[in-house]
Design a protein around this motif. Structure first.
Motif, PDB file in Angstrom:
ATOM      1  N   ASP A 256       0.742  -1.313   0.019  1.00 47.19           N
ATOM      2  CA  ASP A 256      -0.014   0.145   0.131  1.00 47.19           C
ATOM      3  C   ASP A 256       0.795   1.252   0.157  1.00 47.19           C
ATOM      4  O   ASP A 256       0.426   2.167  -0.387  1.00 47.19           O
ATOM      5  CB  ASP A 256      -0.981  -0.098   1.284  1.00 47.19           C
ATOM      6  N   THR A 257       2.264   1.284   0.626  1.00 46.76           N
ATOM      7  CA  THR A 257       2.901   2.122   0.401  1.00 46.76           C
ATOM      8  C   THR A 257       3.556   2.585  -0.700  1.00 46.76           C
ATOM      9  O   THR A 257       4.555   3.613  -1.014  1.00 46.76           O
ATOM     10  CB  THR A 257       3.874   2.172   1.716  1.00 46.76           C
ATOM     11  N   LEU A 258       3.575   1.488  -1.802  1.00 49.47           N
ATOM     12  CA  LEU A 258       4.289   1.719  -3.007  1.00 49.47           C
ATOM     13  C   LEU A 258       3.831   3.217  -3.844  1.00 49.47           C
ATOM     14  O   LEU A 258       2.851   3.329  -3.948  1.00 49.47           O
ATOM     15  CB  LEU A 258       4.063   0.738  -4.062  1.00 49.47           C
ATOM     16  N   ASP A 259       4.905   4.020  -3.819  1.00 52.58           N
ATOM     17  CA  ASP A 259       4.526   5.231  -4.527  1.00 52.58           C
ATOM     18  C   ASP A 259       5.899   5.795  -5.222  1.00 52.58           C
ATOM     19  O   ASP A 259       6.917   5.499  -4.975  1.00 52.58           O
ATOM     20  CB  ASP A 259       4.062   6.437  -3.385  1.00 52.58           C
ATOM     21  N   PHE A 260       5.705   7.099  -5.965  1.00 57.47           N
ATOM     22  CA  PHE A 260       6.789   7.721  -6.539  1.00 57.47           C
ATOM     23  C   PHE A 260       7.248   8.435  -5.278  1.00 57.47           C
ATOM     24  O   PHE A 260       6.589   8.735  -4.539  1.00 57.47           O
ATOM     25  CB  PHE A 260       6.321   8.630  -7.622  1.00 57.47           C
ATOM     26  N   VAL A 261       8.501   8.844  -5.361  1.00 58.49           N
ATOM     27  CA  VAL A 261       9.413   9.574  -4.320  1.00 58.49           C
ATOM     28  C   VAL A 261       9.049  11.060  -4.591  1.00 58.49           C
ATOM     29  O   VAL A 261       9.245  11.525  -5.801  1.00 58.49           O
ATOM     30  CB  VAL A 261      10.750   9.274  -4.241  1.00 58.49           C
ATOM     31  N   ALA A 262       8.645  12.060  -3.783  1.00 53.28           N
ATOM     32  CA  ALA A 262       8.283  13.262  -4.058  1.00 53.28           C
ATOM     33  C   ALA A 262       9.286  14.157  -4.699  1.00 53.28           C
ATOM     34  O   ALA A 262      10.597  13.835  -3.857  1.00 53.28           O
ATOM     35  CB  ALA A 262       7.674  13.943  -2.635  1.00 53.28           C
ATOM     36  N   GLY A 263       9.189  14.908  -5.431  1.00 55.93           N
ATOM     37  CA  GLY A 263      10.340  15.667  -5.815  1.00 55.93           C
ATOM     38  C   GLY A 263      11.359  14.975  -6.866  1.00 55.93           C
ATOM     39  O   GLY A 263      12.011  15.855  -7.397  1.00 55.93           O
ATOM     40  N   THR A 264      10.964  13.930  -7.373  1.00 61.38           N
ATOM     41  CA  THR A 264      12.046  13.255  -8.372  1.00 61.38           C
ATOM     42  C   THR A 264      11.298  13.180  -9.698  1.00 61.38           C
ATOM     43  O   THR A 264      11.963  12.606 -10.559  1.00 61.38           O
ATOM     44  CB  THR A 264      12.269  11.783  -7.941  1.00 61.38           C
ATOM     45  N   ASP A 265      10.149  13.670  -9.851  1.00 61.22           N
ATOM     46  CA  ASP A 265       9.703  13.795 -11.238  1.00 61.22           C
ATOM     47  C   ASP A 265       9.548  12.448 -11.814  1.00 61.22           C
ATOM     48  O   ASP A 265       9.659  12.158 -12.905  1.00 61.22           O
ATOM     49  CB  ASP A 265      10.207  14.598 -12.074  1.00 61.22           C
ATOM     50  N   LYS A 266       9.016  11.444 -10.864  1.00 59.86           N
ATOM     51  CA  LYS A 266       8.519  10.050 -11.113  1.00 59.86           C
ATOM     52  C   LYS A 266       9.869   9.292 -11.567  1.00 59.86           C
ATOM     53  O   LYS A 266       9.824   8.137 -12.167  1.00 59.86           O
ATOM     54  CB  LYS A 266       7.638  10.081 -12.233  1.00 59.86           C
ATOM     55  N   ALA A 267      11.126   9.765 -11.242  1.00 59.84           N
ATOM     56  CA  ALA A 267      12.325   8.913 -11.424  1.00 59.84           C
ATOM     57  C   ALA A 267      12.570   8.038 -10.460  1.00 59.84           C
ATOM     58  O   ALA A 267      13.663   7.118 -10.558  1.00 59.84           O
ATOM     59  CB  ALA A 267      13.661   9.861 -11.804  1.00 59.84           C
TER      60      ALA A 267
END
Length: 462
Positions: A256-267
């Motif tokens: 449930d915590t899988l997500d993009f890292v904030a501020g990385t523009d989906k990198a």
């Protein structure tokens, strides 16, 4: 007694004994510099005495040595407060360690001491947690040859250190030696079968990745919110979230915590570690889809694997290990050409010399020529899976090389790579197709346009 100061002592017998008895001789000896270490023996001889060799002491040298006790443990790179082997500092003779002199114990670069209890005649001085070097000071000289045991010592190992953990012993006490007290291994290994991708193209599937713990507990959950992080190289981002799952072992990840890292523009993407493993575990990362900028050089594409679940020492690293899961082998040929022509009122169009059929014809409205976006995009080389219709949002998104164009039904805003272009008319639906004035479609895809009034034909060239 005669012979003091020589190698031979002589004891004259002046009175014969009347009963059996013994003679006790107490003496000190001076040891020359060329005498080898070992048993100190004397030869006893005399009148009516059988010549006998006896050991009266041991010759030691004022040297020091160090030995590791027991097996050398394995430690995991990136983890803190890990046990190392006990070791013993050995005197060659009593007094080899002189009061006030020092022994330095220095770890490899960036490997730091965590716990140094000291004791057993050695006082810990000049160190703080997080230092590579610890100094012991001899409290007092010894009256007898002594072994100084150093136990229950722990270290912090950085995420990029593997191999022998060697302590270099030095200092004013005269001990110069290196001893191996642990062997460091990488926390995980990663494997993939790379696939070939094209430069400057969006939504390309890369190879799956298998991450295997090299030891149980390699992925940590010590604070309850450690993460596993995957990071793309420069110029590459994730088109969507991949799937990350444990395929063997008892490691637990929080899906449930899988997500993009904030501020990385989906990198970068990350997932929390719920519970570390008691059995070394395996993780599969699948559904990896990249967006690749046209500035990325040809060659291997390596995904970095890190996060604080793999690095509890120092600043959290996003590259504990890396794995090549794609190869960039083909560049966009900017000389490639595409051409298309559309005739007002006709459902037939020409794409690169091939006639094709549409389910809606171009038309003129309020002096503007509207063309169906899907067929124009197709004619200019946009693949079917890069023409995306969102029925809920009423948007069409076109992906072509390094361009992302999006238009919304009823809106005069055209987005090209995130930049808004204001149109004088809005996109509209006709027979279920998104229609737009042809000049704006061409602008979005980087094509040039032409208009033949006599034949009522629109032409586009890319």
């Amino acid at each position: 007694m005669t012979g003091n100061g020589t190698r031979t002592l002589e004891f004259p017998i002046t009175t014969a004994s009347t009963t059996a008895g013994s003679i006790i001789i107490t003496t000190n000896v001076d040891i020359g510099a060329d005498v080898e270490a070992g048993d100190l023996k004397v030869t006893v001889s005399g009148n009516k005495l059988t010549t006998t060799e006896i050991t009266i002491g041991e010759v030691g040298d004022l040297t020091l040595d160090a030995e590791v006790e027991g097996d050398v443990p394995t430690v995991i790179a990136g983890q803190a407060d890990q046990d190392i082997a006990d070791f013993t500092i050995k005197e060659g003779a009593a007094g080899s360690l002189v009061a006030g002199r020092t022994i330095n114990a220095e770890l490899p670069n960036n490997v730091d001491w965590n716990t140094v209890p000291g004791g057993d005649g050695l006082t810990v001085t000049d160190t703080t947690a997080g230092d590579e070097k610890v100094r012991f000071t001899i409290a007092a000289a010894t009256a007898a040859r002594t072994d100084f045991e150093q136990e229950n010592m722990t270290i912090d190992v950085p995420e990029n250190f593997v191999g022998d953990v060697e302590i270099e012993l030095s200092g004013t006490a005269g001990l110069e030696k290196k001893i191996v007290v642990a062997k460091a291994i990488a926390p995980v290994k990663a494997e993939s079968t790379p696939v070939d991708l094209k430069l400057g193209t969006l939504s390309q599937a890369a190879g799956d990745i298998i991450i295997t713990e090299n030891a149980a507990g390699a992925l940590m959950d010590a604070a309850g919110n450690e993460t596993l992080q995957l990071s793309c190289p420069n110029g590459i981002s994730f088109a969507k979230l991949p799937t990350i799952e444990v395929t063997s072992g008892d490691l637990e990840l929080d899906a449930d915590t899988l997500d993009f890292v904030a501020g990385t523009d989906k990198a970068d993407v990350c997932i929390d570690v719920d519970n570390s493993s008691d059995v070394a575990s395996t993780i599969k990362v699948s559904g990896i889809v990249y967006n690749i900028d046209r500035t990325v050089p040809e060659g291997p594409i390596s995904l970095n694997i890190g996060g604080d679940g793999l690095d509890a020492v120092g600043a959290v690293s996003d590259e504990v290990v890396s794995v090549n899961n794609a190869n960039l082998i083909t560049s966009i040929n900017l000389g490639d050409k595409a051409s298309a022509s559309f005739v007002i009122g006709s459902a037939t169009y020409n794409a690169n010399g091939v006639e094709k059929t549409m389910d809606v014809a171009p038309y003129v409205k309020d002096g503007r020529t509207f063309l169906p976006v899907r067929y124009v995009a197709d004619a200019l080389g946009v693949t079917e899976d890069n023409i995306i219709w969102d029925a809920n949002a009423q948007t069409v998104t076109l992906l072509k090389g390094d361009k992302v164009a999006q238009m919304k039904i009823g809106s005069k805003a055209l987005l090209v790579n995130g930049v808004t272009i204001n149109m004088d008319v809005a996109a509209e639906l006709n027979s279920g197709r998104t229609m737009l004035p042809f000049r704006f479609i061409a602008q979005a895809l980087g094509a040039t346009v032409g208009w033949d009034e006599a034949t009522q034909t629109v032409s586009m060239d890319l």
